[in-house]
Design a protein around this motif. Sequence first.
Motif, short mmCIF file in Angstrom:
data_model
loop_
_atom_site.label_atom_id
_atom_site.label_comp_id
_atom_site.label_asym_id
_atom_site.label_seq_id
_atom_site.Cartn_x
_atom_site.Cartn_y
_atom_site.Cartn_z
N ALA A 160 0.83 -1.16 -0.10
CA ALA A 160 0.28 -0.38 0.59
C ALA A 160 0.82 1.37 -0.54
N ASN A 161 2.03 0.87 0.59
CA ASN A 161 3.04 2.64 1.27
C ASN A 161 3.21 2.58 -0.27
N LEU A 162 3.70 1.82 -0.99
CA LEU A 162 4.50 1.48 -2.11
C LEU A 162 3.59 2.13 -2.99
N LEU A 163 2.57 1.65 -3.39
CA LEU A 163 1.62 1.92 -4.21
C LEU A 163 1.12 3.73 -4.02
N GLU A 164 0.86 3.92 -3.02
CA GLU A 164 0.86 5.30 -3.03
C GLU A 164 1.85 6.52 -3.13
N SER A 165 3.27 5.69 -3.41
CA SER A 165 4.61 6.57 -3.78
C SER A 165 4.06 6.48 -5.51
N GLU A 166 4.05 5.08 -5.88
CA GLU A 166 3.64 5.40 -7.10
C GLU A 166 2.99 6.22 -7.67
N LEU A 167 1.84 6.26 -7.33
CA LEU A 167 0.30 6.82 -7.70
C LEU A 167 0.79 8.39 -7.88
N PHE A 168 1.71 8.85 -6.85
CA PHE A 168 1.12 10.21 -5.97
C PHE A 168 2.24 11.10 -6.31
N GLY A 169 3.23 10.28 -6.11
CA GLY A 169 5.34 10.52 -5.62
C GLY A 169 4.99 10.60 -4.78
N HIS A 170 6.04 11.02 -4.50
CA HIS A 170 6.98 12.10 -2.43
C HIS A 170 8.13 12.61 -2.57
N GLU A 171 8.12 13.33 -1.84
CA GLU A 171 9.16 14.51 -1.43
C GLU A 171 10.63 13.30 -0.73
N TYR A 190 9.60 8.70 3.30
CA TYR A 190 9.74 8.02 4.04
C TYR A 190 11.35 7.40 3.79
N THR A 191 12.32 6.96 4.64
CA THR A 191 13.44 5.43 4.30
C THR A 191 13.72 5.55 3.51
N GLY A 192 14.71 6.12 3.23
CA GLY A 192 14.89 5.62 1.37
C GLY A 192 15.04 6.84 0.26
N GLU A 209 -11.82 15.73 -8.36
CA GLU A 209 -11.72 16.88 -8.11
C GLU A 209 -10.00 16.89 -9.01
N GLY A 210 -9.34 15.72 -9.69
CA GLY A 210 -9.03 15.86 -10.21
C GLY A 210 -7.36 16.46 -8.77
N GLU A 211 -7.20 16.44 -8.08
CA GLU A 211 -6.06 16.98 -6.66
C GLU A 211 -5.49 16.05 -6.23
N PHE A 212 -4.58 16.39 -5.96
CA PHE A 212 -3.45 14.80 -4.97
C PHE A 212 -2.15 15.84 -4.34
N GLU A 213 -1.36 15.32 -2.92
CA GLU A 213 0.15 15.42 -2.38
C GLU A 213 0.69 14.54 -2.68
N ARG A 214 1.83 14.79 -2.90
CA ARG A 214 2.80 14.06 -2.90
C ARG A 214 2.98 13.28 -1.52
N VAL A 215 3.38 11.83 -1.32
CA VAL A 215 3.62 11.86 0.14
C VAL A 215 4.95 13.50 0.83
N GLY A 216 4.53 12.71 2.17
CA GLY A 216 5.31 13.67 2.41
C GLY A 216 5.01 15.33 2.41
N SER A 217 4.30 15.95 2.06
CA SER A 217 4.55 17.08 1.00
C SER A 217 2.72 17.25 1.40
N SER A 218 2.61 19.20 1.48
CA SER A 218 1.26 20.19 2.31
C SER A 218 0.32 20.35 0.66
N ALA A 219 1.34 20.63 -0.17
CA ALA A 219 1.33 21.19 -1.64
C ALA A 219 0.26 19.81 -2.53
N THR A 220 -0.38 21.30 -2.80
CA THR A 220 -1.64 20.45 -3.65
C THR A 220 -1.51 20.42 -4.73
N ARG A 221 -2.02 19.41 -5.78
CA ARG A 221 -0.89 19.11 -7.55
C ARG A 221 -2.15 18.82 -8.05
#
Length: 272
Positions: A13-24, A28-30, A69-81
């Motif tokens: 689930a964690n890796l899938l979220e990162s794959e979908l929305f990206g991360h800063e 997370y570790t790594g 809504e067409g909106e999301f945030e990267r993992v570890g970010s509060s900026a809406t994209r």
Amino acid sequence: KPMMCLNCAALSANLLESELFGHERGAYTGADRARKGRFEMADEGTLLLDEISEMAMPLQAKLLRVLQEGEFERVGSSATRRSNVRVVATTNRNLQEWVGSGQFREDLYYRLNVLPVTLVPLRSRIEDVPQLATHFLSQIAKRDGREPARFDKSAIVLLGAYNWPGNIRELENVCERAATLSTNRLIPGSLVENWLVNTSQTVEEFGGLRPGRMLEDMERRLIEHALKQHGGHREKSAKALGMGVRTLSMKLKQWREQDTADKARAGQLQRV
């Protein structure tokens, strides 16, 4: 525009979220650098989510938000994209049943289920088998750097009489095995018949097959099925079966003459 694909069953689930929305960076570790997710990379394009039914419930809620809504945030970010993506989702599950059992969000199901396309089992479109087999053998040959093999007529008839419980993947596996084990480029029916474990059961479903003429009768049933599927169009049926239109027409003529002769003999026996 870009087309991205992602298998929802292949990642946690964690890796899938990162794959979908990206991360800063440092999310997370790594995570040593920021990374775009598929929704960013596929902006103005298409994102294929394979095996959507395997997505965890919390992540389903985040996916629903992006779709609505067409909106999301990267993992570890509060900026809406924002992202404008066409989503295609696939599953081999009955999602309506999963919704009823609480394993899939009802609102997400209805948001995805705009234009449903049901792909029927291979056994219900048996006329596709020759073309698919030819395609798989060609792909295998290209991968291995050699001339493509092909199935002979007896093999095609056997493949057409099988009900393919494993669908396309099973056909692909049979093609792989045949291409590997065949000693020449023309693969005989004798090589594949033992792999098709329920051929005898399927043959019974064709009905009326005569001892000593089973192969001929199976071929006839396969051709008749293809003609029915294509509304009697000989060119389309011949193409689906991997044979020439002339060959198909000759076979139909032979069968008509044989049927006429059989009826005449039956009439003579009745008079006697």
